[in-house]
Write a protein that holds these residues in place. Structure first.
Motif, PDB file in Angstrom:
ATOM      1  N   ARG A   7       0.839  -1.208   0.000  1.00 52.63           N
ATOM      2  CA  ARG A   7       0.000   0.000   0.000  1.00 52.63           C
ATOM      3  C   ARG A   7       0.868   1.251   0.000  1.00 52.63           C
ATOM      4  NH1 ARG A   7      -3.183  -2.954   3.712  1.00 52.63           N
ATOM      5  NH2 ARG A   7      -2.273  -1.810   5.469  1.00 52.63           N
ATOM      6  N   ALA A   8       1.923   1.240   0.825  1.00 59.24           N
ATOM      7  CA  ALA A   8       2.822   2.396   0.874  1.00 59.24           C
ATOM      8  C   ALA A   8       3.508   2.592  -0.457  1.00 59.24           C
ATOM      9  CB  ALA A   8       3.867   2.203   1.985  1.00 59.24           C
ATOM     10  N   ARG A  15      12.100   5.619  -0.739  1.00 57.33           N
ATOM     11  CA  ARG A  15      13.064   6.723  -0.697  1.00 57.33           C
ATOM     12  C   ARG A  15      14.376   6.239  -0.107  1.00 57.33           C
ATOM     13  NH1 ARG A  15       9.812  10.861   2.859  1.00 57.33           N
ATOM     14  NH2 ARG A  15       8.919   8.919   3.625  1.00 57.33           N
ATOM     15  N   VAL A  16      15.479   6.772  -0.612  1.00 61.50           N
ATOM     16  CA  VAL A  16      16.806   6.425  -0.106  1.00 61.50           C
ATOM     17  C   VAL A  16      17.413   7.673   0.526  1.00 61.50           C
ATOM     18  CG1 VAL A  16      19.127   5.638  -0.682  1.00 61.50           C
ATOM     19  CG2 VAL A  16      17.145   4.645  -1.857  1.00 61.50           C
ATOM     20  N   LEU A  17      17.824   7.558   1.779  1.00 61.76           N
ATOM     21  CA  LEU A  17      18.459   8.658   2.492  1.00 61.76           C
ATOM     22  C   LEU A  17      19.889   8.264   2.820  1.00 61.76           C
ATOM     23  CD1 LEU A  17      18.321  11.378   4.080  1.00 61.76           C
ATOM     24  CD2 LEU A  17      17.643  10.000   6.080  1.00 61.76           C
ATOM     25  N   VAL A  33      13.339  13.938   7.559  1.00 61.76           N
ATOM     26  CA  VAL A  33      12.461  13.116   6.725  1.00 61.76           C
ATOM     27  C   VAL A  33      10.997  13.439   7.009  1.00 61.76           C
ATOM     28  CG1 VAL A  33      11.715  10.766   6.197  1.00 61.76           C
ATOM     29  CG2 VAL A  33      14.142  11.254   6.556  1.00 61.76           C
ATOM     30  N   GLU A  34      10.284  13.856   5.973  1.00 65.21           N
ATOM     31  CA  GLU A  34       8.853  14.130   6.054  1.00 65.21           C
ATOM     32  C   GLU A  34       8.206  13.756   4.721  1.00 65.21           C
ATOM     33  OE1 GLU A  34       6.909  14.940   8.391  1.00 65.21           O
ATOM     34  OE2 GLU A  34       8.333  15.477   9.969  1.00 65.21           O
ATOM     35  N   PRO A  35       7.028  13.092   4.787  1.00 60.06           N
ATOM     36  CA  PRO A  35       6.390  12.490   5.956  1.00 60.06           C
ATOM     37  C   PRO A  35       7.114  11.214   6.370  1.00 60.06           C
ATOM     38  CG  PRO A  35       5.185  11.904   3.980  1.00 60.06           C
ATOM     39  CD  PRO A  35       6.267  12.845   3.538  1.00 60.06           C
ATOM     40  N   GLY A 137       7.060   5.643  15.656  1.00 59.17           N
ATOM     41  CA  GLY A 137       6.085   4.570  15.501  1.00 59.17           C
ATOM     42  C   GLY A 137       6.208   3.834  14.182  1.00 59.17           C
ATOM     43  N   VAL A 138       7.414   3.795  13.625  1.00 58.22           N
ATOM     44  CA  VAL A 138       7.645   3.170  12.325  1.00 58.22           C
ATOM     45  C   VAL A 138       8.422   1.866  12.514  1.00 58.22           C
ATOM     46  CG1 VAL A 138       8.742   3.428  10.064  1.00 58.22           C
ATOM     47  CG2 VAL A 138       7.700   5.418  11.182  1.00 58.22           C
TER      48      VAL A 138
END
Length: 223
Positions: A7-8, A15-17, A33-35, A137-138
């Motif tokens: 779903r995400a 995304r790669v940070l 990082v947002e969101p 909360g991830v």
């Protein structure tokens, strides 16, 4: 877990940070990082604290421990998915504790901390990122490929590496002038880094293909 990831993935692409080296750079990077993402996968190279691990082997962290002994647990579903992806890729993988250190460690320090903490490997960023993910909360998991075995010294090269992991040529030349013996270590480190990159690319490719429900599996990694 897989359904949530799919779903995400349909809502926004992965995304790669790139945070750079050390806890401070990692903490500052994730705070921008947002969101917040649906899941966090922390990845890169690490040093072995267990003598059974060598360059190109992978550690899927079940628990991340910082220098003060605080521990955070990875999401069980992500651990299982990455172990399955590693097996599919033909990459040797172990699951267990990952220690985050404030500096690159000498062989003696690696041996001592491995016994003291029970950790399989050590890095310099994961605890900071895992703490941010936990507070947000991830669900998260850390997967690290081994660059240096327990007995191999890499701490000498720390002064020649920039904050983003880049080589600083002037500092490297100065290091070789002070310690000529290190010149012979460069090809070994380069080969070890290539093994790390091949292993991580293969494992991440399989995990993403399964999580997002797309694509044909690539062939196993060649060591």
């Amino acid at each position: 877990m897989d359904r949530a990831i799919r779903r995400a993935g349909r809502i926004r692409p992965p995304r790669v940070l790139v945070t750079g080296m050390g806890e401070k750079a990692a903490r500052e990077g994730v705070e921008r990082v947002e969101p917040p993402p649906a899941v966090v996968v922390i990845s890169g190279c690490a040093g072995a604290l267990d003598e059974s691990l060598g360059p190109g082997d992978v550690v899927v962290a079940s628990e991340i421990v910082d220098r003060e002994g605080r521990a955070l647990s990875s999401a069980t579903g992500l651990i299982d998915a990455y172990l399955a992806a590693s097996a599919s890729a033909g990459v040797t993988a172990r699951t267990g504790r990952l220690l985050t250190s404030g500096a690159v460690l000498e062989p003696g320090e690696k041996q001592r901390l491995g016994k003291q903490t029970g950790a399989l490997a050590v890095d310099m960023e994961t605890a900071a990122i895992a703490a941010w993910a936990e507070a947000s909360g991830v669900p998260f998991v850390a997967i690290r490929a081994i660059l240096d075995s327990v007995a191999r010294p890499v701490a000498d090269f720390g002064a020649a590496i920039g904050p983003a992991g880049e080589i600083r040529p002037v500092a490297l030349l100065a290091l070789f002038c002070r310690k000529p013996r290190l010149v012979g270590e460069v090809p070994r480190l380069a080969a070890a880094r290539q093994r790390c990159e091949r292993a991580l690319i293969a494992v991440h490719t399989r995990w993403l293909a399964k999580a997002l429900g797309c694509g044909r599996r690539p062939p196993p990694v060649q060591h």
